[in-house]
Scaffold this active site. Sequence first.
Site, PDB file in Angstrom:
ATOM      1  N   ASP A  95       0.871  -1.171   0.000  1.00 15.35           N
ATOM      2  CA  ASP A  95       0.000   0.000   0.000  1.00 15.35           C
ATOM      3  C   ASP A  95       0.911   1.226   0.000  1.00 15.35           C
ATOM      4  O   ASP A  95       2.127   1.107  -0.215  1.00 15.35           O
ATOM      5  CB  ASP A  95      -0.997  -0.025   1.176  1.00 15.35           C
ATOM      6  CG  ASP A  95      -0.310   0.073   2.533  1.00 15.35           C
ATOM      7  OD1 ASP A  95       0.950   0.123   2.583  1.00 15.35           O
ATOM      8  OD2 ASP A  95      -1.021   0.103   3.554  1.00 15.35           O
ATOM      9  N   CYS A 149       3.172  -3.348   3.956  1.00 13.34           N
ATOM     10  CA  CYS A 149       2.335  -2.218   4.377  1.00 13.34           C
ATOM     11  C   CYS A 149       3.097  -1.523   5.506  1.00 13.34           C
ATOM     12  O   CYS A 149       4.319  -1.634   5.586  1.00 13.34           O
ATOM     13  CB  CYS A 149       0.932  -2.678   4.785  1.00 13.34           C
ATOM     14  SG  CYS A 149       0.886  -3.869   6.146  1.00 13.34           S
ATOM     15  N   THR A 168       3.097  -2.093   8.791  1.00 13.85           N
ATOM     16  CA  THR A 168       3.637  -3.063   9.743  1.00 13.85           C
ATOM     17  C   THR A 168       3.807  -4.462   9.161  1.00 13.85           C
ATOM     18  O   THR A 168       4.461  -5.309   9.785  1.00 13.85           O
ATOM     19  CB  THR A 168       2.675  -3.220  10.942  1.00 13.85           C
ATOM     20  OG1 THR A 168       1.397  -3.658  10.425  1.00 13.85           O
ATOM     21  CG2 THR A 168       2.492  -1.907  11.687  1.00 13.85           C
ATOM     22  N   HIS A 218       9.973 -24.119   8.633  1.00 14.85           N
ATOM     23  CA  HIS A 218       9.023 -24.826   9.504  1.00 14.85           C
ATOM     24  C   HIS A 218       7.562 -24.565   9.131  1.00 14.85           C
ATOM     25  O   HIS A 218       6.713 -25.407   9.391  1.00 14.85           O
ATOM     26  CB  HIS A 218       9.244 -24.416  10.971  1.00 14.85           C
ATOM     27  CG  HIS A 218      10.489 -25.005  11.560  1.00 14.85           C
ATOM     28  ND1 HIS A 218      10.754 -24.984  12.911  1.00 14.85           N
ATOM     29  CD2 HIS A 218      11.550 -25.632  10.973  1.00 14.85           C
ATOM     30  CE1 HIS A 218      11.926 -25.573  13.142  1.00 14.85           C
ATOM     31  NE2 HIS A 218      12.428 -25.959  11.974  1.00 14.85           N
ATOM     32  N   HIS A 269       6.721 -30.949  10.245  1.00 20.91           N
ATOM     33  CA  HIS A 269       6.179 -29.608  10.003  1.00 20.91           C
ATOM     34  C   HIS A 269       5.015 -29.668   9.014  1.00 20.91           C
ATOM     35  O   HIS A 269       4.059 -28.903   9.119  1.00 20.91           O
ATOM     36  CB  HIS A 269       7.271 -28.673   9.495  1.00 20.91           C
ATOM     37  CG  HIS A 269       8.448 -28.611  10.410  1.00 20.91           C
ATOM     38  ND1 HIS A 269       8.354 -28.152  11.696  1.00 20.91           N
ATOM     39  CD2 HIS A 269       9.740 -28.994  10.235  1.00 20.91           C
ATOM     40  CE1 HIS A 269       9.545 -28.239  12.280  1.00 20.91           C
ATOM     41  NE2 HIS A 269      10.393 -28.750  11.415  1.00 20.91           N
TER      42      HIS A 269
HETATM   43  C1  RB5 Z   1      -1.684   2.471   6.743  1.00 18.46           C
HETATM   44  O1  RB5 Z   1      -1.638   3.655   7.485  1.00 18.46           O
HETATM   45  C2  RB5 Z   1      -1.465   1.273   7.660  1.00 18.46           C
HETATM   46  O2  RB5 Z   1      -2.542   1.117   8.507  1.00 18.46           O
HETATM   47  C3  RB5 Z   1      -1.235   0.018   6.842  1.00 18.46           C
HETATM   48  O3  RB5 Z   1      -0.169   0.225   5.998  1.00 18.46           O
HETATM   49  C4  RB5 Z   1      -0.870  -1.260   7.586  1.00 18.46           C
HETATM   50  O4  RB5 Z   1       0.178  -1.043   8.483  1.00 18.46           O
HETATM   51  C5  RB5 Z   1      -1.944  -2.054   8.160  1.00 18.46           C
HETATM   52  O5  RB5 Z   1      -1.715  -3.132   8.694  1.00 18.46           O
END
Ligand code: RB5
Length: 144
Positions: free
Chosen positions: A8, A64, A66, A97, A132
């Site tokens: 994203d 994204c 995180t 695994h 596994h």
């Molecule tokens: C976008 O701000 C953020 O929420 C998205 O990139 C992501 O981290 C969601 O899991």
Amino acid sequence: MRIVVGSDHAGLPLKQSLLNGILTEYDVQDVGAFDQSSSDYPRFALLAARSVASGKADLGLLICGTGIGMALAASRVRGVRPAVCTSCYTARMARAHNNANVLCLGGRVLGVGLAEEVVRAFLNTSFEGGRHAQRLEMIEDESD
Ligand code: RB5
């Protein structure tokens, strides 16, 4: 090896760095996003996950903010096993695994240098099978 990549807006800068770096060594399909405007990560996660599930791509890479949202979305596609990895160790274990087939990274979590090493560890490790595989079958059984 064919790799489908997606991000994203939050993952776009890291994706671009990886596309211009380590990913030049691979056959890559980028499903977007292609600009920094705010976008919805599930769109790109599902496009990439379907590509892996259909066999069009061997492995996926989703980025994204995180990595977590991408993993949640991609995990809904049958046959797709995403893993959020923040170290080379977790990336190796995710393949060895868990037979993870989609690596999810946080563009707001990892610097480019570490991300490159994590991607390398993921792409260069194979599934060990055996016990596994039995454990993964238990997860598949639950989604029947
Ligand atoms: C976008 O701000 C953020 O929420 C998205 O990139 C992501 O981290 C969601 O899991």
